[in-house]
Design a protein around this motif. Structure first.
Motif, PDB file in Angstrom:
ATOM      1  N   CYS A 201      -1.909 -51.788  61.915  1.00 48.00           N
ATOM      2  CA  CYS A 201      -2.837 -50.687  62.210  1.00 48.00           C
ATOM      3  C   CYS A 201      -2.162 -49.335  61.999  1.00 48.00           C
ATOM      4  O   CYS A 201      -2.794 -48.291  62.171  1.00 48.00           O
ATOM      5  N   ALA A 202      -0.893 -49.356  61.663  1.00 43.20           N
ATOM      6  CA  ALA A 202      -0.141 -48.117  61.502  1.00 43.20           C
ATOM      7  C   ALA A 202       0.697 -48.167  60.222  1.00 43.20           C
ATOM      8  O   ALA A 202       1.757 -47.562  60.150  1.00 43.20           O
ATOM      9  N   TYR A 203       0.207 -48.898  59.254  1.00 38.69           N
ATOM     10  CA  TYR A 203       0.970 -49.096  58.021  1.00 38.69           C
ATOM     11  C   TYR A 203       0.533 -48.133  56.927  1.00 38.69           C
ATOM     12  O   TYR A 203       1.341 -47.480  56.290  1.00 38.69           O
ATOM     13  N   SER A 204      -0.773 -48.069  56.678  1.00 39.67           N
ATOM     14  CA  SER A 204      -1.261 -47.254  55.568  1.00 39.67           C
ATOM     15  C   SER A 204      -2.682 -46.785  55.814  1.00 39.67           C
ATOM     16  O   SER A 204      -3.525 -47.555  56.293  1.00 39.67           O
ATOM     17  N   ALA A 205      -2.941 -45.543  55.437  1.00 37.38           N
ATOM     18  CA  ALA A 205      -4.307 -45.021  55.554  1.00 37.38           C
ATOM     19  C   ALA A 205      -5.265 -45.792  54.653  1.00 37.38           C
ATOM     20  O   ALA A 205      -6.476 -45.767  54.859  1.00 37.38           O
TER      21      ALA A 205
ATOM     22  N   GLU B 276       8.030 -53.241  57.605  1.00 37.38           N
ATOM     23  CA  GLU B 276       8.119 -51.778  57.514  1.00 37.38           C
ATOM     24  C   GLU B 276       8.607 -51.172  58.824  1.00 37.38           C
ATOM     25  O   GLU B 276       9.329 -50.189  58.834  1.00 37.38           O
ATOM     26  N   PHE B 277       8.198 -51.788  59.916  1.00 35.65           N
ATOM     27  CA  PHE B 277       8.596 -51.277  61.230  1.00 35.65           C
ATOM     28  C   PHE B 277       9.899 -51.901  61.725  1.00 35.65           C
ATOM     29  O   PHE B 277      10.364 -51.592  62.819  1.00 35.65           O
ATOM     30  N   GLY B 278      10.456 -52.800  60.932  1.00 34.13           N
ATOM     31  CA  GLY B 278      11.695 -53.446  61.356  1.00 34.13           C
ATOM     32  C   GLY B 278      11.487 -54.537  62.385  1.00 34.13           C
ATOM     33  O   GLY B 278      12.432 -54.945  63.061  1.00 34.13           O
TER      34      GLY B 278
END
Ligand code: SF4
Ligand code: SF4
Length: 112
Positions: free
Chosen positions: A19-23, A97-99
């Motif tokens: 939900c916080a990866y890409s617009a 992406e967030f590790g």
């Protein structure tokens, strides 16, 4: 994102990476006008293409990524959010992406 209560398979509420990866991810696709109308305007992008993305995350994502999150429009979330399952390709991309670990994720086919 998949909310499970109790978190018997995988608790997405400890993550939220997708939900916080890409617009470009929480876009509308096959939703009807009626389905989109159920989502409050404040969560929808100005060009009406999908969910509003601000501060690097979907506007409907609550909480802190990687700790405890929720979806403010869970019952009415876009189709793409319903099809992203823990352990699938998009999930793995977002978590990486967030590790966040991608090793203990379930087989996404079990949700089919
Ligand atoms: S990235 Fe995967 S584990 Fe994290 S919220 Fe999305 S589907 Fe769930
Ligand atoms: S609508 Fe909900 S499930 Fe979809 S990206 Fe936003 S917070 Fe995540």
């Amino acid at each position: 994102m998949l909310e499970t209560s109790p978190p018997d398979i995988f608790d997405c509420q400890t993550c939220g990476a997708c939900c916080a990866y890409s617009a470009d991810w929480p876009r509308f696709s096959l939703e009807s006008d009626e389905e989109i109308a159920r989502i409050p305007d404040k969560f929808i992008a100005a060009d009406l293409s999908g969910m509003k993305f601000e501060g690097g995350r979907c506007a409907a994502l609550t909480g802190e990524v990687g700790k405890h999150v929720g979806c403010a429009v869970y019952a009415d979330r876009p189709l793409v959010c319903r099809t992203c399952m823990p352990g699938d390709e998009e999930c793995r991309m977002a978590r990486a992406e967030f590790g966040f670990s991608t090793e203990a994720l379930p087989d996404p086919d079990r949700f089919l």
